[in-house]
Design an enzyme around this catalytic site. Structure first.
Site, short mmCIF file in Angstrom:
data_model
loop_
_atom_site.label_atom_id
_atom_site.label_comp_id
_atom_site.label_asym_id
_atom_site.label_seq_id
_atom_site.Cartn_x
_atom_site.Cartn_y
_atom_site.Cartn_z
N TYR A 12 20.62 42.34 35.43
CA TYR A 12 20.87 40.91 35.28
C TYR A 12 20.91 40.24 36.66
O TYR A 12 20.27 39.22 36.90
CB TYR A 12 22.19 40.70 34.55
CG TYR A 12 22.64 39.28 34.46
CD1 TYR A 12 21.98 38.37 33.64
CD2 TYR A 12 23.75 38.83 35.17
CE1 TYR A 12 22.39 37.06 33.54
CE2 TYR A 12 24.18 37.52 35.08
CZ TYR A 12 23.50 36.64 34.27
OH TYR A 12 23.92 35.34 34.18
N LYS A 50 24.93 35.45 22.50
CA LYS A 50 24.97 36.27 23.71
C LYS A 50 25.59 37.65 23.51
O LYS A 50 25.57 38.47 24.41
CB LYS A 50 25.71 35.53 24.82
CG LYS A 50 24.94 34.31 25.32
CD LYS A 50 25.77 33.39 26.20
CE LYS A 50 26.18 34.02 27.48
NZ LYS A 50 26.93 33.07 28.35
#
Length: 194
Positions: A12, A50
């Protein structure tokens, strides 16, 4: 610090890093506008998709509803008490205001932090959640998983000077007000999409 020298800790972070590098190097090609926004700990409506990466407010709300408590990681650092780990929590509505401002100021270019510029504890965040639900705080501290201990960040706070110097003057929502709005106007109404 020169962003080309940074080493992200995970995939990420690496994806964000690649974009930051791209933005940095746009100055050479001079497009009409090039902006990279580095969001800090965002919470607010429309994060249901998410999963595990949703905010602590989202997960904490559901823990309160299911168990009457919120579970937080114990601190593994002598510098921080349990619940004293610090983050720069920013409400998604404030993020939207920054994006709208950038769109209205095409002469502004570069990389910008987007946070409140204030670090708050996880305990304060949880207390705000219970307050929004008119409940007495009930925080249970659990052991941090072994695989996170060496990578866990105990303190994040956005340096907001660059955005301010670019001309952004709007204030940011305090955690208590943002959490109350998110919980009372969205999460507690049972809406999945807002």
């Amino acid at each position: 610090m020169d962003i080309d020298k940074l080493m992200p800790l995970n995939a990420y972070g690496y994806a964000k890093h690649l974009f930051d590098q791209w933005v940095k190097h746009q100055a050479k090609s001079k497009p009409k506008q090039y902006v990279g926004l580095k969001f800090f700990n965002v919470y607010g409506p429309n994060e249901y998709y998410k999963g595990d990466m949703a905010s602590m407010v989202f997960h904490g709300f559901h823990q309160i509803k299911a168990y009457g408590e919120i579970r937080l990681f114990k601190s593994c650092s002598l510098e921080y008490e349990d619940g004293g780990q610090l983050r720069d929590f920013i409400y998604v509505k404030d993020i939207c205001e920054v994006v709208k401002w950038m769109l209205g100021h095409p002469h502004v270019n570069g990389l910008f932090n987007v946070g409140t510029g204030r670090a708050r504890t996880f305990a304060e965040l949880c207390e705000a959640m219970f307050h929004a639900l008119n409940m007495k705080p009930n925080i249970k501290y659990i052991d941090m998983p072994e695989h996170l201990r060496d990578k866990y960040q105990y303190y994040t706070k956005a340096e907001m000077k660059k955005l301010s110097e670019a001309g952004y003057t709007r204030s940011f929502t305090e955690v208590e007000a943002g959490v109350e709005d998110y919980i009372t106007q969205y999460l507690d109404k049972g809406h999945k999409n807002y």
